[in-house]
Design a protein around this motif. Sequence first.
Motif, PDB file in Angstrom:
ATOM      1  N   ASN A  78       0.825  -1.215   0.000  1.00 51.56           N
ATOM      2  CA  ASN A  78       0.000   0.000   0.000  1.00 51.56           C
ATOM      3  C   ASN A  78       0.853   1.255   0.000  1.00 51.56           C
ATOM      4  O   ASN A  78       0.607   2.198  -0.735  1.00 51.56           O
ATOM      5  CB  ASN A  78      -0.907   0.030   1.238  1.00 51.56           C
ATOM      6  CG  ASN A  78      -2.162  -0.799   1.018  1.00 51.56           C
ATOM      7  OD1 ASN A  78      -2.609  -0.972  -0.121  1.00 51.56           O
ATOM      8  ND2 ASN A  78      -2.706  -1.321   2.093  1.00 51.56           N
ATOM      9  N   LYS A  79       1.867   1.243   0.864  1.00 48.03           N
ATOM     10  CA  LYS A  79       2.716   2.427   0.992  1.00 48.03           C
ATOM     11  C   LYS A  79       3.492   2.675  -0.304  1.00 48.03           C
ATOM     12  O   LYS A  79       3.661   3.819  -0.726  1.00 48.03           O
ATOM     13  CB  LYS A  79       3.679   2.228   2.165  1.00 48.03           C
ATOM     14  CG  LYS A  79       4.421   3.459   2.575  1.00 48.03           C
ATOM     15  CD  LYS A  79       3.552   4.356   3.426  1.00 48.03           C
ATOM     16  CE  LYS A  79       4.011   5.797   3.293  1.00 48.03           C
ATOM     17  NZ  LYS A  79       3.062   6.726   3.898  1.00 48.03           N
ATOM     18  N   ILE A  80       3.942   1.589  -0.932  1.00 42.85           N
ATOM     19  CA  ILE A  80       4.673   1.739  -2.198  1.00 42.85           C
ATOM     20  C   ILE A  80       3.771   2.417  -3.225  1.00 42.85           C
ATOM     21  O   ILE A  80       4.152   3.386  -3.875  1.00 42.85           O
ATOM     22  CB  ILE A  80       5.143   0.367  -2.741  1.00 42.85           C
ATOM     23  CG1 ILE A  80       6.212  -0.222  -1.827  1.00 42.85           C
ATOM     24  CG2 ILE A  80       5.664   0.496  -4.164  1.00 42.85           C
ATOM     25  CD1 ILE A  80       6.684  -1.628  -2.224  1.00 42.85           C
ATOM     26  N   LYS A  83      12.734  14.591   8.723  1.00 42.44           N
ATOM     27  CA  LYS A  83      11.282  14.770   8.643  1.00 42.44           C
ATOM     28  C   LYS A  83      10.917  16.242   8.473  1.00 42.44           C
ATOM     29  O   LYS A  83       9.908  16.574   7.890  1.00 42.44           O
ATOM     30  CB  LYS A  83      10.628  14.256   9.937  1.00 42.44           C
ATOM     31  CG  LYS A  83      10.353  12.774   9.939  1.00 42.44           C
ATOM     32  CD  LYS A  83       9.437  12.420  11.086  1.00 42.44           C
ATOM     33  CE  LYS A  83      10.224  12.243  12.370  1.00 42.44           C
ATOM     34  NZ  LYS A  83       9.508  11.536  13.419  1.00 42.44           N
ATOM     35  N   ASP A  84      11.742  17.128   9.058  1.00 41.17           N
ATOM     36  CA  ASP A  84      11.426  18.557   9.032  1.00 41.17           C
ATOM     37  C   ASP A  84      11.968  19.269   7.810  1.00 41.17           C
ATOM     38  O   ASP A  84      11.459  20.309   7.418  1.00 41.17           O
ATOM     39  CB  ASP A  84      12.003  19.252  10.275  1.00 41.17           C
ATOM     40  CG  ASP A  84      11.344  18.766  11.552  1.00 41.17           C
ATOM     41  OD1 ASP A  84      10.298  18.114  11.440  1.00 41.17           O
ATOM     42  OD2 ASP A  84      11.885  19.027  12.635  1.00 41.17           O
ATOM     43  N   ASP A 100      11.754   4.298   0.359  1.00 41.71           N
ATOM     44  CA  ASP A 100      12.351   4.251   1.697  1.00 41.71           C
ATOM     45  C   ASP A 100      11.269   4.055   2.765  1.00 41.71           C
ATOM     46  O   ASP A 100      11.369   3.201   3.642  1.00 41.71           O
ATOM     47  CB  ASP A 100      13.131   5.537   1.981  1.00 41.71           C
ATOM     48  CG  ASP A 100      14.459   5.250   2.660  1.00 41.71           C
ATOM     49  OD1 ASP A 100      14.812   4.061   2.763  1.00 41.71           O
ATOM     50  OD2 ASP A 100      15.142   6.196   3.080  1.00 41.71           O
ATOM     51  N   GLU A 101      10.233   4.861   2.679  1.00 43.38           N
ATOM     52  CA  GLU A 101       9.159   4.889   3.678  1.00 43.38           C
ATOM     53  C   GLU A 101       8.377   3.573   3.747  1.00 43.38           C
ATOM     54  O   GLU A 101       7.744   3.286   4.755  1.00 43.38           O
ATOM     55  CB  GLU A 101       8.212   6.035   3.283  1.00 43.38           C
ATOM     56  CG  GLU A 101       7.311   6.522   4.367  1.00 43.38           C
ATOM     57  CD  GLU A 101       7.935   7.642   5.207  1.00 43.38           C
ATOM     58  OE1 GLU A 101       8.970   8.190   4.795  1.00 43.38           O
ATOM     59  OE2 GLU A 101       7.376   7.930   6.258  1.00 43.38           O
ATOM     60  N   ALA A 102       8.429   2.775   2.679  1.00 42.29           N
ATOM     61  CA  ALA A 102       7.622   1.544   2.647  1.00 42.29           C
ATOM     62  C   ALA A 102       8.323   0.359   3.283  1.00 42.29           C
ATOM     63  O   ALA A 102       7.734  -0.709   3.418  1.00 42.29           O
ATOM     64  CB  ALA A 102       7.255   1.218   1.202  1.00 42.29           C
ATOM     65  N   GLY A 103       9.579   0.531   3.701  1.00 45.82           N
ATOM     66  CA  GLY A 103      10.325  -0.596   4.247  1.00 45.82           C
ATOM     67  C   GLY A 103      10.611  -0.469   5.734  1.00 45.82           C
ATOM     68  O   GLY A 103      10.857   0.630   6.235  1.00 45.82           O
ATOM     69  N   TYR A 104      10.544  -1.604   6.439  1.00 48.45           N
ATOM     70  CA  TYR A 104      10.839  -1.638   7.872  1.00 48.45           C
ATOM     71  C   TYR A 104      11.769  -2.817   8.115  1.00 48.45           C
ATOM     72  O   TYR A 104      11.712  -3.815   7.404  1.00 48.45           O
ATOM     73  CB  TYR A 104       9.573  -1.901   8.696  1.00 48.45           C
ATOM     74  CG  TYR A 104       8.441  -0.938   8.440  1.00 48.45           C
ATOM     75  CD1 TYR A 104       8.204   0.126   9.308  1.00 48.45           C
ATOM     76  CD2 TYR A 104       7.597  -1.107   7.341  1.00 48.45           C
ATOM     77  CE1 TYR A 104       7.161   0.997   9.091  1.00 48.45           C
ATOM     78  CE2 TYR A 104       6.548  -0.229   7.109  1.00 48.45           C
ATOM     79  CZ  TYR A 104       6.329   0.819   7.979  1.00 48.45           C
ATOM     80  OH  TYR A 104       5.299   1.699   7.762  1.00 48.45           O
ATOM     81  N   ILE A 105      12.572  -2.712   9.157  1.00 48.09           N
ATOM     82  CA  ILE A 105      13.229  -3.926   9.625  1.00 48.09           C
ATOM     83  C   ILE A 105      12.837  -4.124  11.087  1.00 48.09           C
ATOM     84  O   ILE A 105      12.794  -3.178  11.866  1.00 48.09           O
ATOM     85  CB  ILE A 105      14.755  -3.923   9.403  1.00 48.09           C
ATOM     86  CG1 ILE A 105      15.317  -5.322   9.707  1.00 48.09           C
ATOM     87  CG2 ILE A 105      15.478  -2.872  10.205  1.00 48.09           C
ATOM     88  CD1 ILE A 105      16.692  -5.561   9.132  1.00 48.09           C
ATOM     89  N   PRO A 154      12.018   2.078  10.996  1.00 47.29           N
ATOM     90  CA  PRO A 154      11.277   2.407   9.776  1.00 47.29           C
ATOM     91  C   PRO A 154      12.184   3.058   8.730  1.00 47.29           C
ATOM     92  O   PRO A 154      13.322   3.405   9.027  1.00 47.29           O
ATOM     93  CB  PRO A 154      10.232   3.413  10.267  1.00 47.29           C
ATOM     94  CG  PRO A 154      10.887   4.099  11.418  1.00 47.29           C
ATOM     95  CD  PRO A 154      11.864   3.120  12.032  1.00 47.29           C
ATOM     96  N   ARG A 155      11.658   3.230   7.523  1.00 47.34           N
ATOM     97  CA  ARG A 155      12.348   3.898   6.410  1.00 47.34           C
ATOM     98  C   ARG A 155      13.647   3.202   6.039  1.00 47.34           C
ATOM     99  O   ARG A 155      14.717   3.785   6.095  1.00 47.34           O
ATOM    100  CB  ARG A 155      12.659   5.361   6.755  1.00 47.34           C
ATOM    101  CG  ARG A 155      11.438   6.190   6.937  1.00 47.34           C
ATOM    102  CD  ARG A 155      11.770   7.663   6.991  1.00 47.34           C
ATOM    103  NE  ARG A 155      10.657   8.323   7.623  1.00 47.34           N
ATOM    104  CZ  ARG A 155      10.651   8.680   8.897  1.00 47.34           C
ATOM    105  NH1 ARG A 155      11.704   8.511   9.637  1.00 47.34           N
ATOM    106  NH2 ARG A 155       9.565   9.219   9.400  1.00 47.34           N
ATOM    107  N   VAL A 156      13.550   1.933   5.716  1.00 48.15           N
ATOM    108  CA  VAL A 156      14.749   1.202   5.300  1.00 48.15           C
ATOM    109  C   VAL A 156      14.543   0.550   3.937  1.00 48.15           C
ATOM    110  O   VAL A 156      15.295  -0.342   3.560  1.00 48.15           O
ATOM    111  CB  VAL A 156      15.144   0.135   6.350  1.00 48.15           C
ATOM    112  CG1 VAL A 156      15.394   0.787   7.708  1.00 48.15           C
ATOM    113  CG2 VAL A 156      14.077  -0.944   6.488  1.00 48.15           C
TER     114      VAL A 156
END
Lengths: 448, 85, 348
Positions: free
Chosen positions: A56-58, A271-272, A311-316, A396-398
């Motif tokens: 979904n995020k992708i 983020k900022d 980047d945002e769609a991946g987590y470890i 997150p973001r990996v």
Amino acid sequence: MEKLRYERPVINKIKAGVPDKFGMQTKVEIMPEIEGISVKDILKEYGSPVFVLSENKIRETYQEAHRAFSSRYPKIQFAWSYKTNYLDAVCKIYHDEGSWAEVVSGFEYDKAISNGVPGSKILFNGPDKSNEDLVKAIDNGSFIHIDHFDELYSIIRLTKNTDKKAKVAIRINMDTGIYPQWDRFGFNYENGEAWNAINRIMLSENLELVGLHTHIGTYIMSANAYAVAASKLAELAVRTNRKFNHNIKYIDMGGGFASKNTLKGAYLPGKDTCPSFDDYAEAITSALINSEIAPDNLPILFLETGRALIDEAGYILGTVLANKRLSNARRSTIVDVGVNMLFTSFWYEHEIYPAQECSLQTEDTAIYGPLCMNIDVLREAIQFPLLQKGDHFVIPRVGAYNMTQWMQFITLRPNILLIDRNKNIQIIRDKETNEVFKRQERVPEHLK
Amino acid sequence: MKIRSNIAVSDNGFMFDPNTGDSYNLNNTAAEILQMLKSGKDESEIIKEFTQKYDVDEATFEQNLYDFLGMLGHYDLVEKEQTNY
Amino acid sequence: MGKLKLNIAVTGLNNTDNPGPGVPVIRGLRESNYFDVRIIGLAYENLEPGIYMKDIVDKVYQIPYPSSGTEAFLDRIKYIHSKENLNVIIPNFDAELYSFIKAEKELGDLGVKIFLPTLEQFEERSKSNLPKFGEKYGIKVPFSKAITSYADINNLRNHFDYPLLVKGKFYDAYLAYNPEQVINHFNKITAKWGVPVIIQEFIRGTEVNVIALGDGKGNTIAAVPMRKQYITDKGKAWGGITIADENLVKLTKKLIADTRWRGGMELEIIKNVNNEYYLIEINPRIPAWVYLAVGAGQNIPEALVRLAIGENVPPYKSYDVGKMFIRYSYDMIGDISQFEKLSMTGEL
């Protein structure tokens, strides 16, 4: 009698000058689930550590980027940057969304073909293209982005033996006001090398100059640098048209958009400061629209964004192995995710979230990976809550680069999962086993 | 282990070491352990009271307690044993 | 007629040997004929002297550094607003300006006004963009180059003569006479402020400064030039005097008109032996010597607050020449109980 909730005892020295608490409890954010699925359950079923990607995020991120550009410019085309993440499942999601493929090696080229991408929808970049690669790309009508004169002359030579014209673009490097200036790829704009290359191509019968390409750097925080780059490419397109009466079909702005990760050495969190797709799109498209290119001849705008899309769609997800005190009494926490699989921790200050309710107390902590190597550091210093052995965490973001640049070192690489659109978990790359490595090796007869 | 007698902890967990001028903050459990130490309780009594009062098993608490006591030692907040030269 | 009552939050209470502008800004506000102010000090560190000055602040809150992220930062500001009903915030710390500029609308919707340059103005004048800025607005600037690594230091000889200035993104400037010193300063600066580090041509001459206030429409509301008379080893003015240099005021007014500058600013300028003015730096905020301007007849903090709350402010027409400021240090007596309260509750 019901027992009270326990919190481990902590003592922190108040450093004069440096703020400690701010009168309110420090907010410790936790990440107990990903897309509604419990982190604990995922780890239990698929082992720790494990990579998780969100379909979904992708798709959402791709659509957001696409909207930012297509709402400002009539003709745009994304090409998925294979090197950022070339898992077949990931590539196919981007192709399904309409992305072409952007590859930088014969290996990636073949991967794109086997993912069903027609040759005519592949952009072939990079300094390393073998003669076989080039012949294949010419035959398939792929777009070859020439990096240097040696490559240009190779193509001229190779096209003599075939009746096909090579569709080529040149990669151009330039000063866009950012530091460092990338000048090792492609032909330089300022010193006239790019213009020379264009002239050479235009004089060659078997080469068709279809595009101009640049890739100004990586993790570019200034949208304006892209405006400068787009203007310079537009200027070359206009000059080419004036001298040869030839229209450049596309301008490829490459990638390099920043993600929301925080670079080491940056003062403010990513983020900022990370520009939005709208910021980049506004800079690039207005530079092209305001250029001297005639409105009827506006080239297609290609984008090879990788990092900012995935980047945002991946987590470890991982597990705490141990806590210990360093010689100066600082806390260190050892986790089962090391730099071997989280390559990006060399340049990012990755955020790390506990996956379960935890103490509100934080302590200055060094977070180390499990490798028996001094360089295996995820975070040199982070205000981190106290996790016990066996507790879980999420980084997150990996999604970008880790699953292509990872190393197999003293351990096996873990499962990669995709949470699909129906919230089902699919394994998209199996964890490695000893057999995988055995299969690749041979022991000479006398050592058996 | 004995805490130095001139060290006091306020209710909010603030601790001032008059010998060095350093200040510390302690969370509730740390402050409670410190009070127990000041009132002369030894480690085994603290472990017993804590595991009765709080939702924590003995092994975990013991590990946390010795880590905490180690920090008190590191910050030089405990009475040094008398040594004869 | 009663004075308008306002609750004003001010940062930069670090009146140390590298002073923040908070305390002098507050002194200006306290002397205002228009306002009756309640001052809420916002402090990053627990030993900022302004925290402990009873006549200066009515109340102090600790706030997290902007580097902990805009969200945590804004949450804290909103919490303080809920307690203190803030009308205006005057940010005085360079590293926080970006976050405040980004949050201006959000805070404005809550009724908290800020009067800062726009993000475009802020970025355009940043140290690494100074050469372009000078070109665009027709002002002489020293040649400068941003560097990001050691490798760049070896190449400096092609562009610069030694000595040269090594500057941080937000703060710090050191003179270096050789590459070894550049490396030394580069390390110090990057450890604190990250990259890029700015290398700047060293212009010989007299340093003069102008404090000014633009209304965002191109008008210069206030402008007072000053010459530093005594400089500390950190390069900070320890004494200064207002001067009558019409060229400086003209240059300032032109710059504010061309950029439509919004908010306070300080121009650092070197006048060389040929009477040419080189712009060294634009600080996008009120400088620490603002009280000299107040003393010379232009109450810049007051005018800035009036602009922030939407009043029409007529420009100051004159200032007294020959007014001097002399900084001094002064030991206050505090108690561990104050330190405890601030450290444990974040308020005092």
